[in-house]
Scaffold this motif. Structure first.
Motif, PDB file in Angstrom:
ATOM      1  N   ALA A  49       2.459  -3.179 -10.760  1.00 29.82           N
ATOM      2  CA  ALA A  49       2.955  -1.995 -10.353  1.00 29.82           C
ATOM      3  C   ALA A  49       4.272  -1.899 -10.395  1.00 29.82           C
ATOM      4  O   ALA A  49       4.983  -2.858 -10.149  1.00 29.82           O
ATOM      5  CB  ALA A  49       2.299  -1.717  -8.931  1.00 29.82           C
ATOM      6  N   ALA A  50       4.793  -0.735 -10.565  1.00 27.54           N
ATOM      7  CA  ALA A  50       6.401  -0.589 -10.883  1.00 27.54           C
ATOM      8  C   ALA A  50       7.019   0.725 -10.544  1.00 27.54           C
ATOM      9  O   ALA A  50       5.820   1.785 -10.702  1.00 27.54           O
ATOM     10  CB  ALA A  50       6.886  -1.042 -12.233  1.00 27.54           C
ATOM     11  N   LEU A  72       5.982  -5.370  -9.058  1.00 28.38           N
ATOM     12  CA  LEU A  72       5.520  -6.682  -8.472  1.00 28.38           C
ATOM     13  C   LEU A  72       3.991  -6.533  -9.103  1.00 28.38           C
ATOM     14  O   LEU A  72       3.602  -5.781  -9.828  1.00 28.38           O
ATOM     15  CB  LEU A  72       5.244  -6.828  -6.952  1.00 28.38           C
ATOM     16  CG  LEU A  72       4.944  -5.666  -5.886  1.00 28.38           C
ATOM     17  CD1 LEU A  72       3.624  -4.745  -6.422  1.00 28.38           C
ATOM     18  CD2 LEU A  72       4.770  -5.893  -4.399  1.00 28.38           C
ATOM     19  N   ASP A  73       3.373  -7.834  -9.189  1.00 23.53           N
ATOM     20  CA  ASP A  73       2.089  -8.115  -9.454  1.00 23.53           C
ATOM     21  C   ASP A  73       1.049  -7.529  -8.355  1.00 23.53           C
ATOM     22  O   ASP A  73       1.324  -7.765  -7.074  1.00 23.53           O
ATOM     23  CB  ASP A  73       1.710  -9.284 -10.117  1.00 23.53           C
ATOM     24  CG  ASP A  73       1.662 -10.471  -9.320  1.00 23.53           C
ATOM     25  OD1 ASP A  73       2.419 -10.395  -8.307  1.00 23.53           O
ATOM     26  OD2 ASP A  73       0.638 -11.322  -9.178  1.00 23.53           O
ATOM     27  N   ALA A 112      19.039  -8.558 -14.849  1.00 22.70           N
ATOM     28  CA  ALA A 112      18.843  -8.842 -13.355  1.00 22.70           C
ATOM     29  C   ALA A 112      17.310  -8.883 -13.011  1.00 22.70           C
ATOM     30  O   ALA A 112      16.667  -8.047 -13.744  1.00 22.70           O
ATOM     31  CB  ALA A 112      19.272  -7.775 -12.490  1.00 22.70           C
ATOM     32  N   PRO A 113      16.795  -9.578 -12.407  1.00 22.39           N
ATOM     33  CA  PRO A 113      15.475  -9.727 -11.932  1.00 22.39           C
ATOM     34  C   PRO A 113      15.052  -8.222 -11.171  1.00 22.39           C
ATOM     35  O   PRO A 113      15.854  -7.493 -10.396  1.00 22.39           O
ATOM     36  CB  PRO A 113      15.419 -10.708 -10.695  1.00 22.39           C
ATOM     37  CG  PRO A 113      16.398 -11.032 -10.215  1.00 22.39           C
ATOM     38  CD  PRO A 113      17.731 -10.521 -11.388  1.00 22.39           C
ATOM     39  N   VAL A 114      13.734  -7.750 -11.378  1.00 23.96           N
ATOM     40  CA  VAL A 114      13.349  -6.726 -11.089  1.00 23.96           C
ATOM     41  C   VAL A 114      12.551  -6.881  -9.763  1.00 23.96           C
ATOM     42  O   VAL A 114      11.578  -7.491  -9.747  1.00 23.96           O
ATOM     43  CB  VAL A 114      12.249  -5.823 -11.726  1.00 23.96           C
ATOM     44  CG1 VAL A 114      11.883  -4.419 -11.221  1.00 23.96           C
ATOM     45  CG2 VAL A 114      13.086  -5.399 -12.984  1.00 23.96           C
ATOM     46  N   THR A 115      13.081  -6.601  -8.576  1.00 28.79           N
ATOM     47  CA  THR A 115      12.724  -7.020  -7.350  1.00 28.79           C
ATOM     48  C   THR A 115      11.831  -5.783  -6.558  1.00 28.79           C
ATOM     49  O   THR A 115      11.595  -4.851  -7.116  1.00 28.79           O
ATOM     50  CB  THR A 115      13.789  -7.340  -6.177  1.00 28.79           C
ATOM     51  OG1 THR A 115      14.426  -6.093  -5.759  1.00 28.79           O
ATOM     52  CG2 THR A 115      14.794  -8.442  -6.876  1.00 28.79           C
TER      53      THR A 115
END
Lengths: 267, 267
Positions: free
Chosen positions: B225-226, B166-167, B66-69
């Motif tokens: 950043a996560a 996100l970046d 699954a994409p990490v949103t």
């Protein structure tokens, strides 16, 4: 290449003074066109720019099939087209001539430049319904203003075993030249096989133009051209207009279309 | 989102007088950057334009994950960053100040503006080797000229169970604000947790700037950043800089960063 469209991503560069109404219309247009094929706007990016810049990447799903490229045409294949050819070029010629308000076949003038804008209805109509609405001469202008690519015909051609395919964006002769070069074959076209509508004939007389020029060199209809093994039974959306031969280049009625383009060979 | 990069497509709008040498350099740059991650330029389109317009769509493969949103951060998660923060902003500040030719720690001046251009070597160096070459103050200018996104850390974070990611392209505070809003959480940052290099300190003194400003608001390093569940053991590429809380917004040392941005809260 035969993929089913899934999504587009849109890169927008916009001046700071672009109107929000204009932007709403633009995004409505993206939505309406995507709706025609069940795709969606999946993302993108925005930036400020001195010009309006619109960059769209369209993504599709081949469903495991191999992509249909330009290089698979083989001598003996037939050449077929789907979608309209020359309508947009005729419409552009009309617009450039200032004849846009030409009376229709019914004698009524069609002066509203937005008449053919599908957004006037609030929603785009589903693919295929435009022939009814965009009737007659005004329909040619509409064909230029809003192309109607024959989207379903791409995956259909792939499923039928098309050996090469591309969309006609530079004009049929030029684009089939790409196929001929990439496949190492020649292509012979039968000019009598193309559809020239009564409206195109009418506009051509008015502008002292040759409608076949529009069909063979007009690029904005975004029709599809494909080659198929001769034994493939093509559905009605496809019209056979020629065949793949040995040799090289594109011939019309046996005369090779050279670097100078089609004008040198007007019949 | 944690995908492995596979390809880019490039839309180019170019003035007719753009030099072929410049264009070669541009395409070399695409190739070199793609080489860093095993991706390639899969296609695109070109058009004539009054401005140089470059529009890139990057594609990746999630491999079924699954994409990490931005919306998955949960109170109790840690906030971590990978890649450099503030280096590019410091480099830009140097360039804008005219101090680019600042003497290095060894007293030698570094006046060649192309010194940090990776293309000078003919080939880009693999990711991770830049710390050696882009040493010192000149490395900050190089960080602005050619960002070094920590590409492998994206899929790595996804595999580790990152809850949001996100970046950092607008600046860390602003980008984490996106995560906080999308996830319906607050984020508390510890300013002491960030890395400020001796070179950044030096340049900050020279320019009478606060290096933490660059770290928290600089956007051109393209770090990641996560947020991660607290029990995840993070590899060295990731630095924990805060935690996810209830409430809303982003706090630095307990003070909320408001709409006005970071400047109002300088410590």
């Amino acid at each position: 290449m035969g993929a089913d469209p899934t999504a587009i991503v849109v890169g927008l560069g916009l001046p700071s003074d672009v109107g929000t109404g204009w932007l709403d219309d633009l995004t409505d247009g993206f939505r309406d066109e995507c709706d025609l094929v069940g795709a969606g706007v999946a993302g993108g990016d925005t930036t400020r720019c001195d010009l309006v810049v619109i960059s769209v990447t369209a993504l599709g799903d081949l469903g495991g099939r191999a992509p249909v490229t330009r290089s698979g045409a083989r001598p003996g294949d037939v050449v077929a087209v789907a979608g309209r050819l020359g309508h947009a070029a005729a419409g552009l010629a009309l617009l450039e001539s200032g004849h846009e308000g030409l009376p229709g076949p019914d004698g009524r003038r069609r002066d509203d430049p937005r008449r053919d804008d599908p957004r006037r209805d609030g929603r785009a109509e589903p693919y295929g319904s435009d022939e009814r609405r965009e009737d007659g001469v005004a329909g040619l202008v509409g064909a230029h203003r809003r192309p109607r690519p024959p989207y379903p015909c791409g995956p259909q051609a792939a499923a039928l075993g098309a050996t090469a395919m591309l969309d006609v964006s530079d004009g049929l002769l030029q684009d089939l030249g790409h196929v001929a070069r990439a496949s190492g074959v020649g292509i012979a076209l039968d000019p009598g096989a193309f559809t020239v509508t009564p409206e195109m004939e009418r506009v051509a007389r008015l502008l002292a133009a040759d409608p076949l020029d529009w069909v063979l060199t007009g690029g904005e209809d975004h029709a599809l051209a494909a080659t198929f093994p001769a034994e493939v039974r093509l559905p009605p959306a496809w019209t056979v207009v020629g065949r793949v031969t040995g040799g090289e280049g594109v011939q019309v009625s046996g005369r090779t279309v050279g670097q100078g383009g089609w004008d040198h060979f007007r019949m």
